[in-house]
Design an enzyme around this catalytic site. Sequence first.
Site, PDB file in Angstrom:
ATOM      1  N   LYS A  22       6.857   3.048  -2.214  1.00 34.53           N
ATOM      2  CA  LYS A  22       6.352   1.788  -2.185  1.00 34.53           C
ATOM      3  C   LYS A  22       6.490   0.925  -3.230  1.00 34.53           C
ATOM      4  O   LYS A  22       7.138  -0.173  -3.230  1.00 34.53           O
ATOM      5  CB  LYS A  22       5.020   1.736  -1.660  1.00 34.53           C
ATOM      6  CG  LYS A  22       4.323   0.290  -1.589  1.00 34.53           C
ATOM      7  CD  LYS A  22       2.755   0.417  -1.936  1.00 34.53           C
ATOM      8  CE  LYS A  22       2.162  -0.863  -2.230  1.00 34.53           C
ATOM      9  NZ  LYS A  22       0.921  -0.758  -2.544  1.00 34.53           N
ATOM     10  N   ASN A  23       6.110   1.634  -4.392  1.00 33.27           N
ATOM     11  CA  ASN A  23       6.236   0.921  -5.632  1.00 33.27           C
ATOM     12  C   ASN A  23       7.520   0.904  -6.034  1.00 33.27           C
ATOM     13  O   ASN A  23       7.732   0.087  -7.326  1.00 33.27           O
ATOM     14  CB  ASN A  23       5.089   1.637  -6.649  1.00 33.27           C
ATOM     15  CG  ASN A  23       3.722   1.472  -6.168  1.00 33.27           C
ATOM     16  OD1 ASN A  23       3.326   0.465  -5.685  1.00 33.27           O
ATOM     17  ND2 ASN A  23       2.877   2.315  -6.740  1.00 33.27           N
ATOM     18  N   CYS A 116      -5.314  -5.055  -2.672  1.00 27.95           N
ATOM     19  CA  CYS A 116      -6.729  -4.753  -2.697  1.00 27.95           C
ATOM     20  C   CYS A 116      -7.440  -5.265  -4.012  1.00 27.95           C
ATOM     21  O   CYS A 116      -6.904  -5.430  -5.142  1.00 27.95           O
ATOM     22  CB  CYS A 116      -6.471  -3.156  -3.064  1.00 27.95           C
ATOM     23  SG  CYS A 116      -5.682  -2.357  -1.802  1.00 27.95           S
ATOM     24  N   ARG A 121      -6.711  -7.473 -12.477  1.00 27.85           N
ATOM     25  CA  ARG A 121      -5.391  -7.366 -12.975  1.00 27.85           C
ATOM     26  C   ARG A 121      -4.718  -8.515 -13.245  1.00 27.85           C
ATOM     27  O   ARG A 121      -3.896  -9.338 -12.772  1.00 27.85           O
ATOM     28  CB  ARG A 121      -4.651  -6.853 -11.767  1.00 27.85           C
ATOM     29  CG  ARG A 121      -4.932  -5.344 -11.196  1.00 27.85           C
ATOM     30  CD  ARG A 121      -4.171  -4.645 -10.234  1.00 27.85           C
ATOM     31  NE  ARG A 121      -4.808  -5.168  -8.990  1.00 27.85           N
ATOM     32  CZ  ARG A 121      -4.154  -4.496  -7.460  1.00 27.85           C
ATOM     33  NH1 ARG A 121      -3.316  -3.975  -7.715  1.00 27.85           N
ATOM     34  NH2 ARG A 121      -4.449  -5.322  -6.604  1.00 27.85           N
ATOM     35  N   ASP A 307      -3.434   5.823  -9.029  1.00 27.94           N
ATOM     36  CA  ASP A 307      -3.289   5.525  -7.609  1.00 27.94           C
ATOM     37  C   ASP A 307      -3.550   7.036  -6.909  1.00 27.94           C
ATOM     38  O   ASP A 307      -3.798   7.102  -5.640  1.00 27.94           O
ATOM     39  CB  ASP A 307      -1.794   5.412  -7.170  1.00 27.94           C
ATOM     40  CG  ASP A 307      -1.778   3.735  -7.542  1.00 27.94           C
ATOM     41  OD1 ASP A 307      -2.405   3.129  -7.678  1.00 27.94           O
ATOM     42  OD2 ASP A 307      -0.484   3.366  -7.360  1.00 27.94           O
ATOM     43  N   ARG A 399      -0.818  -0.276   4.094  1.00 25.14           N
ATOM     44  CA  ARG A 399      -0.103  -0.956   3.277  1.00 25.14           C
ATOM     45  C   ARG A 399       0.847   0.158   2.160  1.00 25.14           C
ATOM     46  O   ARG A 399       1.815  -0.481   1.587  1.00 25.14           O
ATOM     47  CB  ARG A 399      -1.088  -1.584   2.147  1.00 25.14           C
ATOM     48  CG  ARG A 399      -1.750  -2.860   2.786  1.00 25.14           C
ATOM     49  CD  ARG A 399      -2.684  -3.355   1.697  1.00 25.14           C
ATOM     50  NE  ARG A 399      -1.815  -3.812   0.480  1.00 25.14           N
ATOM     51  CZ  ARG A 399      -2.227  -3.384  -0.653  1.00 25.14           C
ATOM     52  NH1 ARG A 399      -3.216  -2.772  -0.984  1.00 25.14           N
ATOM     53  NH2 ARG A 399      -1.262  -3.549  -1.745  1.00 25.14           N
TER      54      ARG A 399
END
Length: 418
Positions: A22-23, A116, A121, A307, A399
């Site tokens: 995903k990243n 989230c 951030r 994560d 997600r």
Amino acid sequence: MSKLIINGQRALSGAAEIQGAKNSALPILAATVLTKGESVLFRCPDLSDVEASLGILRYLGCTAQRSGDAVVVKSEGLCRHDIPDGLMRKTRGSLVFLGAVLASTGRARLCFPGGCEIGLRPIDLHLKALRQLGAVVKERHGCIDCRAVHGLKGAQIALPFPSVGATEDIILAACTACGTTTITNAAREPEIRDLADYLNRCGAKIYGAGEGEIVIDGVKSLSGCNHALIPDRIVAATLISCAAMTGSEITLKGVIHSHLGAVLPVFEDAGCAFKAVENELTVKAPVKRLRPMKIVRTMPYPGFPTDAQAPLLAASTIADGTTVFIENIFENRFRHASELTRMGADIKTEGKFAVVEGVPRLYGAAVEAVDLRGAAALLAAGLSAEGRTELSGVKYLERGYERFEQVLSSLGADVKKI
């Protein structure tokens, strides 16, 4: 609203293919707006965050279609520089479009992203870097307006923290800028290198991605290409946690072992054994209780990934002893702890610290996820728990995990989505 119903204490067995990262998908999808022609991204996971990025591409005027595990993007129709608030709020990863759209059109206007709520951030590193590249940046009422009327120009950029998002934004903005850009204290995550590999295939000149210093020689234009995303190391770490919590032996296919260099030793300390063969990894968990992991500190790559903290913390709840977690990346990343205590876990949190006293077993309960990785932790706990667990907040899981209940069911878990 969807829920997962988990009947726990089933041993897992068999093999699972690891989805694309995903990243990697999110910044590479943003990067396609810089290219001419067609890009085909293979192993692109079917996630709500990815779909949100495809929605942004379509709004900007690109065509973006999925065919199986591949996504095809054509950017010739790019005709907008703004991204509406509704699209930005769907995923935190939408911020990476800032540098790409600015470089492609000379202007970018967007609002602060969603995602989230795992802590602050800040985007100040992004905006400062874009200013160093020559952009004029204005912030007003939660929106950002960037302009580069005369184009972007290479610069020396030193990051005070190896921010993944800022590193990606700088790369995207700089690869078609005039001159050379050097990023020092750059993020070193494998997904950064994957982004650079895609862009280099498109004609960019990026050197040192995956190291602390990245050099980008600007080029005039980029052309689309075919690219296969790297496997998702966090999904792999989550499946290892699921195996550890159920005393199981499973094989993960399509992994890159070096990407798990900080994760595997922690599970080995807990009593798990690993066998690596080419792109496969077999994990065998102890039948008896896991050993405590002592102290786990999250750090920027190549340290232990933030994560993977939540799924590992779930595993530590049934270890035979005490594990201390120190969360050094985000200050609000223990929100899953209170839900795990509903299942019988003994967890005390204060600030960036969590102290987990292992218990003999967990018990099924109704729990609710409030973020992506916390959802994965609660699902792993449900697999281990005695009785039935009802997990709500499945939208967060989706997600980042592609049809995860089906993956686990194929391994023998009793998980149903309702």
